[in-house]
Design a protein around this motif. Structure first.
Motif: not given
Lengths: 269, 269
Positions: B165, B167, B170, B173-174
Motif C-alpha cells: 500500500p 499513500r 491504503e 488495499w485494505l
C-alpha cells in the motif's frame, strides 16, 4: 500438481543428528506430497491440530514424517498438530514441520522446516530449512553465526517484513509500513526471521495479532540473537518452553535492540 | 556479501535464442555481482534510469550484461535504465533485467529476469526466470502453456498478491485484503504474475498506484492469458508497445476474467 522439485536440505556437518534427521524427513515428505497431491488437496483441512487451528493435508503428511524421525532419533517432540510426544528423553525437539503452510500447499515457494533442540527447558540449537531451495540456517545459543543482521537501528528507511494486517491491527500495520522504506508480507514467519538473521531485511513484526505459537518463534529465538539481533514479544512476555500449545505471542525479530524498541513503540502507538 | 548461489536458468529448448541469451546473461551477471559487492553496495543508487526512477548498482550491472547479449543476438532492446537501443532489427526485446531490484540488492530471494520478444509492435513470446532457483516460465502468445491458473472467479476466499500500500491506496488495499483469504506482498511484480500463471495464487494487483512500466507487465501480458488468466490495467488502458518509458499502468493479473473484474470493482470502490 506443483512440478518443482524439493531438494534435500543443505546442512552444515555439525547439526545435531535429531535436528538434521527431522529436517531431512520434512523436506522429503513435502517433496513427495507435492508429486502425489494437487495444490487444492494439499490445502484441504483434514483435522484440528493440538494448537487449536485447522490442520491442512500438507501439515499432516510432513508432521507424520517428522514424528517418525524424532522417534527413531530417540528425542521427545513438541509439534503443532500432534502436541507433545514423550519418547523418554531429556532432549525435546520443538518443531514447526511446515512453516508457511498455506504457501506450501498452494505452491508459493516460501515455506520451511524450523526446529529447536531444547535441553532442560533451554533451547540450545536451532535449524531452519527453506524447502524450495534447501538453504539452511543453523545456530547454537550464545555462539555467533557466520551470517549477521544488518545492525540497523532506525525504522525510518528500514526494510521490513510484516505479518498481514488483520482486523484490529490495520492501523498499527500502516504506521509501520508508512515509516519503512520497503514492506513485504511473505506469510512464513520462520523464513522471514532468517532473512532478518542473514541481513536481507532489517526486521520482521507481527503488529499485534498474537498469532505465534512457541514453534513459530523458537528457532528464531536461538538464531536471530546469535546473528547479532533480537527476538522479542510485543508485550514483553518471555518466550519460554511450554507444552501448552494454546499460548500465543506477538513476535518481533529485529537487526538491533534499538530497532526492536522503535517497532514496538510504533505498533503500540 | 550474499553467500547463496544464482543457478543458471533452467530453460525449455524452444525459447527464442535472444530471450534465452539475455536471461542467461542476466542471471550470470547477478550471480557474479552478489559475489563481488555487499548488499549495501548493490542497493546504492548510481544513476537515474531512462524510466525516470533511480538506478541501483545491481540494476546497472545486470542491464549492461543484458544489453551486450541483445547486441550480440542482433535484436533491439527496450530496457528500464538504457531506454531503446536500436540494433537495426525488426525484433525488439522488452526487458526488465532485474524485477524486484530492492529484493535482489538486499538478498530477499525474490527477484527475476522478465522479457518479451516484440515483432512489429506485437509481443509474441515471453520468458521469466527466477534468479534464486533458475525456475523459468515460457509462453507464446495464443498458445496454451503446460502450467495453468487456478481458474478461481471470486475474490472472497482468494489467495492474492498485492503491491504494497502507498499513500492514497491504503483504503483500496485494505478493501482487497479484507475480502481475500490470504494476502502477500512479495515486491516482485513479474514473479508474482508467474505465481498467478502457475496457479500458486489467484491474483496479483496494484491497488491503484500506477507503478508499472511496460517491462514490468509485458511478460505477464503474454504468459498469464496463455495460462488461462487475464492481465488488465485497472483503468482499462491498453498495454501497448511504446518506447516512451514515462508511461505507467496499474496492473491486475488474475486467474479468470471474473476475478479481475471483481478486483477492479473492489479497488475502485
Amino acid at each position: 500438481m506443483n512440478p518443482w522439485p524439493v531438494p534435500a536440505p543443505d546442512l552444515p556437518a555439525d547439526v545435531h543428528p535429531a535436528l538434521a534427521a527431522t529436517a531431512r524427513a520434512a523436506a522429503g515428505a513435502y517433496g513427495e506430497a507435492r508429486g502425489r497431491f494437487t495444490r487444492a488437496q494439499l490445502r484441504e483441512e483434514v483435522a484440528d491440530g493440538a494448537d487449536g487451528t485447522p490442520t491442512m493435508r500438507v501439515d499432516e503428511i510432513v508432521e507424520a514424517a517428522v514424528a517418525e524421525a524424532a522417534r527413531a532419533a530417540g528425542v521427545n517432540l513438541l509439534s503443532e498438530e500432534a502436541g507433545f510426544l514423550d519418547h523418554g528423553s531429556a532432549a525435546t525437539l520443538v518443531v514447526d514441520p511446515v512453516d508457511g503452510s498455506a504457501n506450501a500447499a498452494t505452491g508459493v515457494p516460501l515455506s520451511c522446516f524450523a526446529g529447536a533442540l531444547v535441553l532442560d527447558d533451554r533451547p540450545v540449537e536451532a535449524l531452519t530449512t527453506w524447502f524450495d531451495t534447501g538453504r539452511s540456517w543453523h545456530a547454537r545459543a550464545g555462539e555467533p553465526t557466520p551470517f549477521r543482521t544488518t545492525g540497523r537501528t532506525a525504522l525510518k528507511g528500514a526494510n521490513v517484513c510484516l505479518l498481514r494486517p488483520k482486523r484490529g491491527t490495520e492501523e498499527a500495520w500502516l504506521r509501520v509500513a508508512n515509516q519503512a522504506d520497503r514492506v513485504r508480507v511473505l506469510c512464513t514467519t520462520c523464513l522471514e526471521a532468517m532473512l532478518v538473521a542473514e541481513g536481507a531485511v532489517d526486521a520482521f513484526a507481527d503488529p499485534g495479532s498474537d498469532t505465534h505459537r512457541l514453534m513459530d518463534l523458537i528457532a528464531a529465538l536461538v538464531t536471530v540473537p546469535a546473528a547479532g539481533g533480537v527476538l522479542l514479544d510485543l508485550h514483553g512476555r518471555p518466550l519460554t518452553f511450554d507444552p501448552d500449545l494454546t499460548r500465543r505471542w506477538s513476535g518481533i525479530a529485529a537487526a538491533s535492540p534499538e530497532l526492536a524498541d522503535e517497532l514496538i513503540a510504533t505498533i503500540l502507538g
